[in-house]
Design a protein around this motif. Structure first.
Motif, PDB file in Angstrom:
ATOM      1  N   PHE A  71       4.625   5.205  -3.392  1.00 15.21           N
ATOM      2  CA  PHE A  71       5.930   4.595  -3.127  1.00 15.21           C
ATOM      3  C   PHE A  71       6.816   5.527  -2.297  1.00 15.21           C
ATOM      4  CE2 PHE A  71      10.421   4.201  -4.342  1.00 15.21           C
ATOM      5  CZ  PHE A  71      10.666   2.896  -3.927  1.00 15.21           C
ATOM      6  N   ARG A  72       6.863   6.816  -2.661  1.00 20.89           N
ATOM      7  CA  ARG A  72       7.712   7.758  -1.927  1.00 20.89           C
ATOM      8  C   ARG A  72       7.223   7.944  -0.490  1.00 20.89           C
ATOM      9  NH1 ARG A  72      11.107  11.392  -4.932  1.00 20.89           N
ATOM     10  NH2 ARG A  72      11.086  10.927  -7.176  1.00 20.89           N
ATOM     11  N   CYS A  73       5.901   7.942  -0.297  1.00 21.89           N
ATOM     12  CA  CYS A  73       5.361   8.084   1.065  1.00 21.89           C
ATOM     13  C   CYS A  73       5.730   6.883   1.927  1.00 21.89           C
ATOM     14  CB  CYS A  73       3.840   8.251   1.015  1.00 21.89           C
ATOM     15  SG  CYS A  73       3.294   9.848   0.372  1.00 21.89           S
ATOM     16  N   GLU A  74       5.654   5.700   1.353  1.00 19.66           N
ATOM     17  CA  GLU A  74       6.032   4.486   2.084  1.00 19.66           C
ATOM     18  C   GLU A  74       7.533   4.482   2.365  1.00 19.66           C
ATOM     19  OE1 GLU A  74       4.643   1.399  -0.447  1.00 19.66           O
ATOM     20  OE2 GLU A  74       2.551   1.532   0.255  1.00 19.66           O
ATOM     21  N   GLU A  75       8.302   4.920   1.384  1.00 17.61           N
ATOM     22  CA  GLU A  75       9.754   4.967   1.535  1.00 17.61           C
ATOM     23  C   GLU A  75      10.170   5.925   2.646  1.00 17.61           C
ATOM     24  OE1 GLU A  75      13.300   4.935  -1.728  1.00 17.61           O
ATOM     25  OE2 GLU A  75      12.008   6.714  -1.741  1.00 17.61           O
ATOM     26  N   ALA A  76       9.400   7.037   2.783  1.00 19.08           N
ATOM     27  CA  ALA A  76       9.708   8.031   3.815  1.00 19.08           C
ATOM     28  C   ALA A  76       9.131   7.638   5.178  1.00 19.08           C
ATOM     29  CB  ALA A  76       9.163   9.390   3.398  1.00 19.08           C
ATOM     30  N   GLY A  77       8.367   6.555   5.211  1.00 19.29           N
ATOM     31  CA  GLY A  77       7.794   6.088   6.467  1.00 19.29           C
ATOM     32  C   GLY A  77       6.661   6.958   6.989  1.00 19.29           C
ATOM     33  N   LEU A  78       5.947   7.646   6.097  1.00 20.53           N
ATOM     34  CA  LEU A  78       4.846   8.512   6.535  1.00 20.53           C
ATOM     35  C   LEU A  78       3.698   7.676   7.099  1.00 20.53           C
ATOM     36  CD1 LEU A  78       4.603  11.255   3.755  1.00 20.53           C
ATOM     37  CD2 LEU A  78       5.973  11.230   5.836  1.00 20.53           C
ATOM     38  N   GLN A  79       3.144   8.122   8.212  1.00 21.44           N
ATOM     39  CA  GLN A  79       2.021   7.452   8.850  1.00 21.44           C
ATOM     40  C   GLN A  79       0.785   8.343   8.756  1.00 21.44           C
ATOM     41  OE1 GLN A  79       2.061   4.293  10.262  1.00 21.44           O
ATOM     42  NE2 GLN A  79       4.117   4.153   9.363  1.00 21.44           N
ATOM     43  N   PHE A  80      -0.166   7.934   7.938  1.00 17.44           N
ATOM     44  CA  PHE A  80      -1.400   8.694   7.789  1.00 17.44           C
ATOM     45  C   PHE A  80      -2.385   8.307   8.886  1.00 17.44           C
ATOM     46  CE2 PHE A  80       0.449   8.581   3.548  1.00 17.44           C
ATOM     47  CZ  PHE A  80       0.339   9.909   3.158  1.00 17.44           C
ATOM     48  N   PRO A  81      -3.253   9.233   9.303  1.00 21.97           N
ATOM     49  CA  PRO A  81      -4.277   8.890  10.296  1.00 21.97           C
ATOM     50  C   PRO A  81      -5.085   7.667   9.855  1.00 21.97           C
ATOM     51  CG  PRO A  81      -4.231  11.263   9.944  1.00 21.97           C
ATOM     52  CD  PRO A  81      -3.318  10.658   8.921  1.00 21.97           C
ATOM     53  N   GLU A  82      -5.583   6.928  10.805  1.00 22.13           N
ATOM     54  CA  GLU A  82      -6.221   5.638  10.533  1.00 22.13           C
ATOM     55  C   GLU A  82      -7.318   5.712   9.474  1.00 22.13           C
ATOM     56  OE1 GLU A  82      -8.591   2.084  12.984  1.00 22.13           O
ATOM     57  OE2 GLU A  82      -7.848   3.869  14.023  1.00 22.13           O
ATOM     58  N   PHE A  83      -8.146   6.761   9.533  1.00 19.61           N
ATOM     59  CA  PHE A  83      -9.289   6.830   8.635  1.00 19.61           C
ATOM     60  C   PHE A  83      -9.070   7.814   7.480  1.00 19.61           C
ATOM     61  CE2 PHE A  83     -11.032   5.584  12.790  1.00 19.61           C
ATOM     62  CZ  PHE A  83     -11.590   4.360  12.433  1.00 19.61           C
ATOM     63  N   CYS A  84      -7.816   8.150   7.218  1.00 21.44           N
ATOM     64  CA  CYS A  84      -7.508   9.091   6.144  1.00 21.44           C
ATOM     65  C   CYS A  84      -7.436   8.370   4.794  1.00 21.44           C
ATOM     66  CB  CYS A  84      -6.189   9.802   6.420  1.00 21.44           C
ATOM     67  SG  CYS A  84      -5.731  11.008   5.157  1.00 21.44           S
ATOM     68  N   ARG A  85      -8.187   8.883   3.810  1.00 27.05           N
ATOM     69  CA  ARG A  85      -8.121   8.354   2.444  1.00 27.05           C
ATOM     70  C   ARG A  85      -7.172   9.235   1.636  1.00 27.05           C
ATOM     71  NH1 ARG A  85     -12.815   8.580  -0.574  1.00 27.05           N
ATOM     72  NH2 ARG A  85     -13.374  10.511   0.504  1.00 27.05           N
ATOM     73  N   VAL A  86      -6.177   8.623   1.008  1.00 30.64           N
ATOM     74  CA  VAL A  86      -5.195   9.379   0.231  1.00 30.64           C
ATOM     75  C   VAL A  86      -5.412   9.093  -1.254  1.00 30.64           C
ATOM     76  CG1 VAL A  86      -2.765   9.907  -0.114  1.00 30.64           C
ATOM     77  CG2 VAL A  86      -3.560   9.139   2.135  1.00 30.64           C
ATOM     78  N   ASN A  87      -5.705  10.139  -1.999  1.00 30.57           N
ATOM     79  CA  ASN A  87      -5.998  10.006  -3.422  1.00 30.57           C
ATOM     80  C   ASN A  87      -4.715  10.263  -4.215  1.00 30.57           C
ATOM     81  OD1 ASN A  87      -7.302   9.755  -5.842  1.00 30.57           O
ATOM     82  ND2 ASN A  87      -8.882  11.273  -5.412  1.00 30.57           N
ATOM     83  N   PHE A  88      -4.041   9.181  -4.575  1.00 35.33           N
ATOM     84  CA  PHE A  88      -2.803   9.300  -5.336  1.00 35.33           C
ATOM     85  C   PHE A  88      -3.054   9.372  -6.843  1.00 35.33           C
ATOM     86  CE2 PHE A  88      -1.169   7.213  -1.449  1.00 35.33           C
ATOM     87  CZ  PHE A  88      -0.121   8.064  -1.148  1.00 35.33           C
TER      88      PHE A  88
END
Length: 406
Positions: A378-395
């Motif tokens: 939620f915080r990453c989306e709120e901050a508008g962070l753009q992850f690389p296309e093929f990046c997997r983020v383990n929350f």
């Protein structure tokens, strides 16, 4: 006009040439279905085989596949079979397959020193042996392998808890070509054994002593000094006696080091990591230092800014690391090559630090931010962070982790 049989016209060498041109395993198997002659030639040309067989079948296999150089009899932990590979099986292998170069016996828990001694007596050309988790083996059997297989280059002994310094001395005396040695979980290994080992084995490029709790700075320093030009990978996970002196020795002597695992080595501090970053800035690709509790922003900044070839980094549970560690990235002139970053359980890292990271890490493929209270989806989306296309983020732990830093 009389018909002509192809077998009357083609020599064995002709047929072997045909077989050599087949690329897929399916085509090679089909080749053997033509007739008994073609099947025989196919069998004698086979170099690698994975099998599960008792002594009777092993004898038949040895007769059929007489040119084998690579035999895999390893068992899966989850799909083991009874009784598995036994000492009598090893005797057949030693007698009938004397040209073997590679033998995999991982998880063959039934074999003992008697069986492995027959391997030492019979397979003088052996270059690679994996007896990981063969828990009945001791120095007696493995020293016989060292004495009889003096061309050995690769030896895996993970989980062989009865191995001691005596076996390392035997390797040093008899196997100068050893390049890859895995001693993970061999808790009786000490600094003295490592020092003796490198007296004769000076070409080690891959050394895994994860969870060898009796190894400390003097042993690692001996390895670093003697194997300075060859050592590429060193794994020291949970070696609690390893501290700054070990890392300083690596920085001084091993400037070609590519992979270093020091997770759980809690006495390592910024002082030695800074020296390592400077000395190995052109070579270091993979670094794991989770649970190194004395690591701060200072040493992490050195790693990120100086090690231009770095591809994987684990600083999980380094609780003093903050967003400040990533500020150095803003001054870098080139994009970071970092593909894997693990910062789980780093409570002082926030989305601000992750944002700084993303500005310079277009190659990021996996990011572990579990248990980072200020880095949530939620915080990453709120901050508008753009992850690389093929990046997997383990929350939350729902993703499989890459095993490059194991």
């Amino acid at each position: 006009m009389a018909s002509v049989c192809i077998n009357d016209k083609l020599t064995d060498e002709d047929l072997r040439w045909i077989l050599s041109k087949l690329e897929s395993d399916k085509d090679k198997e089909t080749y053997g279905l033509v007739c008994k002659r073609w099947l025989y030639l196919q069998s004698t040309e086979r170099k690698r085989l994975a099998a599960r067989a008792g002594p009777h079948m092993l004898r038949k296999m040895a007769d059929r596949f007489s040119e084998l150089i690579d035999l895999d009899l390893s068992q899966s932990v989850s799909r083991s079979f009874y009784p598995g590979v036994t000492d009598s099986d090893l005797s057949v292998i030693a007698e009938r397959l004397k040209g073997l170069r590679l033998l995999n016996l991982q998880n063959c828990k039934g074999i003992t020193d008697n069986g492995i001694m027959s391997i030492g007596r019979g397979l003088s050309f052996l270059q690679s042996l994996d007896v990981s988790y063969c828990r009945k083996l001791t120095d007696k059997g493995l020293s016989a392998v060292a004495e009889g297989c003096q061309d050995l280059r690769r030896l895996h002994l993970t989980g062989c808890r009865f191995v001691t310094d005596s076996m390392l001395r035997s390797l040093s005396k008899n196997c100068p070509k050893i390049e890859e040695l895995v001693l993970q979980g061999c808790t009786s290994i000490t600094d003295s054994g490592l020092t003796d080992l490198v007296t004769g084995c000076k070409k080690i490029r891959f050394l895994d002593i994860n969870k060898c709790s009796n190894v400390g700075d003097s042993g690692i320093s001996s390895v670093a000094k003697v194997c300075s030009s060859s050592l590429k990978t060193l794994k020291l996970l949970d070696c609690c006696k390893v501290g700054d002196d070990s890392i300083l020795s690596l920085a001084r002597f091993c400037q070609n080091l590519e992979t270093l695992i020091i997770g759980g080595c809690r006495d390592i501090s910024d002082k030695s990591v800074k020296s390592l970053a400077s000395a190995c800035k052109d070579s270091l690709k993979n670094l794991r230092m989770d649970w190194c509790l004395n690591i701060s922003d200072f040493s992490l900044s050195c790693i990120l800014s100086e090690c231009g070839s770095l591809e994987a980094l684990d600083i999980g549970c380094c609780e003093e690391v903050t967003d400040g560690a990533f500020q150095c990235l803003a001054t870098m002139y080139i994009e970071s090559r970092l593909k894997i970053l693990k910062v789980s359980n780093c409570p002082k890292i926030t989305v601000t630090g992750i944002g700084l990271l993303l500005e310079k890490c277009d190659s990021l493929q996996y990011l572990d931010v579990r248990s980072c209270p200020f880095v949530t989806k939620f915080r990453c989306e709120e901050a508008g962070l753009q992850f690389p296309e093929f990046c997997r983020v383990n929350f939350d732990g729902s993703l499989n982790e890459p095993d490059i830093l194991v």
